[in-house]
Write a protein that holds these residues in place. Structure first.
Motif, PDB file in Angstrom:
ATOM      1  N   LYS A 126       0.830  -1.210   0.000  1.00 16.85           N
ATOM      2  CA  LYS A 126       0.000   0.000   0.000  1.00 16.85           C
ATOM      3  C   LYS A 126       0.864   1.261   0.000  1.00 16.85           C
ATOM      4  O   LYS A 126       0.560   2.237  -0.703  1.00 16.85           O
ATOM      5  N   ILE A 127       1.939   1.240   0.759  1.00 21.54           N
ATOM      6  CA  ILE A 127       2.800   2.413   0.823  1.00 21.54           C
ATOM      7  C   ILE A 127       3.560   2.596  -0.481  1.00 21.54           C
ATOM      8  O   ILE A 127       3.653   3.711  -1.012  1.00 21.54           O
ATOM      9  N   VAL A 128       4.091   1.512  -1.025  1.00 23.50           N
ATOM     10  CA  VAL A 128       4.789   1.580  -2.308  1.00 23.50           C
ATOM     11  C   VAL A 128       3.848   2.113  -3.391  1.00 23.50           C
ATOM     12  O   VAL A 128       4.212   2.978  -4.197  1.00 23.50           O
ATOM     13  N   ALA A 151       9.826  11.416  13.211  1.00 26.85           N
ATOM     14  CA  ALA A 151      10.354  11.187  11.856  1.00 26.85           C
ATOM     15  C   ALA A 151      10.304   9.683  11.641  1.00 26.85           C
ATOM     16  O   ALA A 151       9.345   9.029  12.044  1.00 26.85           O
ATOM     17  N   LYS A 152      11.289   9.121  10.992  1.00 29.06           N
ATOM     18  CA  LYS A 152      11.469   7.679  10.824  1.00 29.06           C
ATOM     19  C   LYS A 152      10.175   6.957  10.453  1.00 29.06           C
ATOM     20  O   LYS A 152       9.785   6.907   9.300  1.00 29.06           O
ATOM     21  N   GLY A 181       9.805   4.818   6.690  1.00 24.55           N
ATOM     22  CA  GLY A 181      11.168   4.906   6.187  1.00 24.55           C
ATOM     23  C   GLY A 181      11.286   4.993   4.674  1.00 24.55           C
ATOM     24  O   GLY A 181      12.401   5.029   4.142  1.00 24.55           O
ATOM     25  N   VAL A 182      10.166   5.070   3.976  1.00 26.00           N
ATOM     26  CA  VAL A 182      10.198   5.020   2.505  1.00 26.00           C
ATOM     27  C   VAL A 182      10.691   6.328   1.901  1.00 26.00           C
ATOM     28  O   VAL A 182      11.447   6.328   0.934  1.00 26.00           O
ATOM     29  N   CYS A 223       4.070  12.988   1.994  1.00 27.04           N
ATOM     30  CA  CYS A 223       2.715  12.992   2.563  1.00 27.04           C
ATOM     31  C   CYS A 223       1.938  11.752   2.125  1.00 27.04           C
ATOM     32  O   CYS A 223       1.211  11.135   2.924  1.00 27.04           O
ATOM     33  N   ALA A 224       2.082  11.378   0.870  1.00 26.12           N
ATOM     34  CA  ALA A 224       1.399  10.177   0.369  1.00 26.12           C
ATOM     35  C   ALA A 224       1.881   8.941   1.114  1.00 26.12           C
ATOM     36  O   ALA A 224       1.089   8.068   1.498  1.00 26.12           O
ATOM     37  N   ALA A 225       3.190   8.849   1.334  1.00 30.51           N
ATOM     38  CA  ALA A 225       3.733   7.706   2.070  1.00 30.51           C
ATOM     39  C   ALA A 225       3.228   7.687   3.499  1.00 30.51           C
ATOM     40  O   ALA A 225       2.885   6.624   4.043  1.00 30.51           O
TER      41      ALA A 225
END
Length: 438
Positions: free
Chosen positions: A63-65, A280-281, A286-287, A325-327
């Motif tokens: 989903k993140i990718v 953060a992180k 981490g992407v 933001c999308a990630a």
């Protein structure tokens, strides 16, 4: 991407690395999936550190990718100076929900170091906006790590990080660290001894007067210095004293934020509300690099009483980058849809049991656990600090396990999707390494 050995490695000056040692025998990662990296020779390496504490949902999360791929094709960049894009505002609202609406606003940065420097600048500017411009002194803690900006280095307390860079910022003091190997060794969760160390803040107030102190910044759990867990009641007492003296309390949650303790933030775990939190992180799994500062409403609102115009002269070109933001939006969805926090909590006891099973192995002098974090402290070789743990790191990698070391402490912080069979593999191999360590 190149998945073979590079023709030359001389041009890249690597961060926080023994460059000469690494380039003589490099450890090159070329792909990642779930709980595993793959190195340049095709070997699988179990990730015991979530990269650098930053991959809570596991590697290559679909989903993140997918969200990153879609956004980079739709809006590769948009400035957030005097304009914006919808994802930045959507993410801010969802982050407020993720904090349980305990905070009112979020300011985007690109890293934890930038988030820390941003929070420190906000603290100084906040007091000035309220007519208390004399509050300029900042207080960190010995053995604290707050990134590598000049502000973060100044309030940080790790000698090796500071010694090469001159006097740093003036007007900075440090509380004592809370590590007590004699009284608190082999602790699960918060140690019993040491809450009184928070009262050292009263000494600094007596020395400087509260009217000159802007903020105190601490990591709820100190990570990069070797997993130092706060004693019971310590953070609550620090909160009481900051409130008493009108001092802002900043939690550096770059490591502990986004589920590391089985709660959204360490502030939730310890039931202590700071005035600001840095993160953060894990915010983007981490992407894509991203950081953020969460602030209470009263901090933000103090700036909004100024004359019309720019309220805070601070920001970064990539603050609120659309791809980041999308990630982050996708990461929050994964946390919710896959109950990442629930899973992390379900394996915490198994994790702690595995960590403490190492007690009695050669050179092990302390074991510390909280959430899905572990600190395994080794006795140093006389006159060679850090060498023993670094040898363990190199052997573990050769055996297919990624660990992290700081000084002579092995610090573990796996992706929160870790299962029991991963834990068995990780600690089985690590035990073998420790048994054969010089």
């Amino acid at each position: 991407m190149n998945q073979s050995r590079p023709a030359s490695m001389s041009s890249f000056w690597m961060p926080f690395t023994n460059n000469r040692d690494f380039k003589a025998n490099p450890r090159l990662l070329v792909s990642a999936q779930g709980m595993y990296y793959k190195d340049v020779d095709g070997n699988s390496v179990l990730d015991g550190t979530a990269g650098l504490w930053c991959v809570p949902c596991g590697h290559a999360q679909p989903k993140i990718v997918g969200a990153v791929r879609e956004m980079v094709g739709q809006l590769d960049f948009a400035p957030t100076f005097q304009m914006g894009h919808p994802a930045a505002f959507d993410l801010a609202e969802q982050l407020m929900e993720y904090t349980g609406h305990k905070f009112g606003h979020v300011f985007y940065t690109n890293s934890g170091s930038e988030a820390v420097d941003t929070a420190l600048k906000m603290a100084l500017a906040y007091h000035k906006a309220r007519g208390e411009g004399s509050r300029t002194r900042l207080i960190g803690r010995e053995r604290g790590y707050h990134g590598v900006g000049f502000g973060g280095l100044s309030v940080g307390g790790i000698g090796g990080n500071r010694k090469s860079f001159g006097p740093l910022l003036p007007g900075v003091d440090h509380l004592p660290h809370t590590h007590d190997l004699e009284r608190n060794a082999y602790t699960r969760g918060e140690p019993e001894y040491g809450s009184h160390l928070a009262d050292e803040l009263e000494r600094l107030v007596a020395l400087h007067d509260a009217s000159n102190i802007a903020a105190v910044i601490v990591e709820p759990v100190a990570g990069s210095t070797g997993v130092l867990i706060p004693p019971k009641g310590y953070l609550k007492r620090l909160r009481e004293l900051c409130t008493k003296h009108g001092i802002l309390l900043i939690f550096d949650e770059v490591i502990t934020g986004f589920g590391r303790l089985g709660t959204p933030f360490a502030a939730d775990y310890f039931d202590v509300e700071p005035d600001m939190m840095t993160s953060a992180k894990g915010i983007t799994n981490g992407v894509i690099p991203m950081g953020a500062v969460f602030t209470k409403r009263h901090i933000h609102d103090a700036f909004m009483d100024a004359p019309a115009g720019i309220e805070l002269f601070h920001g970064y070109t990539y603050s609120g980058h659309p791809v980041a933001c999308a990630a982050a939006l996708a990461t929050l969805e994964v946390f919710k849809e896959q109950d990442i926090l629930g899973h992390a909590v379900s394996v915490q006891d198994y994790w702690a049991d595995a960590v403490h099973s190492l007690k009695g192995l050669p050179h092990v002098i302390d074991l510390r656990t909280i959430g899905l974090i572990a600190g395994i402290e080794l006795a140093p070789i006389a006159g060679k600090p850090g060498v023993r743990a670094f040898s363990a790191f190199k052997q573990a990698f050769a055996d297919g396990v990624l660990i992290r070391t700081t000084g002579d402490t092995i610090a573990l912080s796996p992706p929160l999707v870790i299962d029991k069979h991963h834990i068995d593999d990780l600690f089985g191999k690590l035990a073998t390494v420790l048994k054969n360590l010089d």
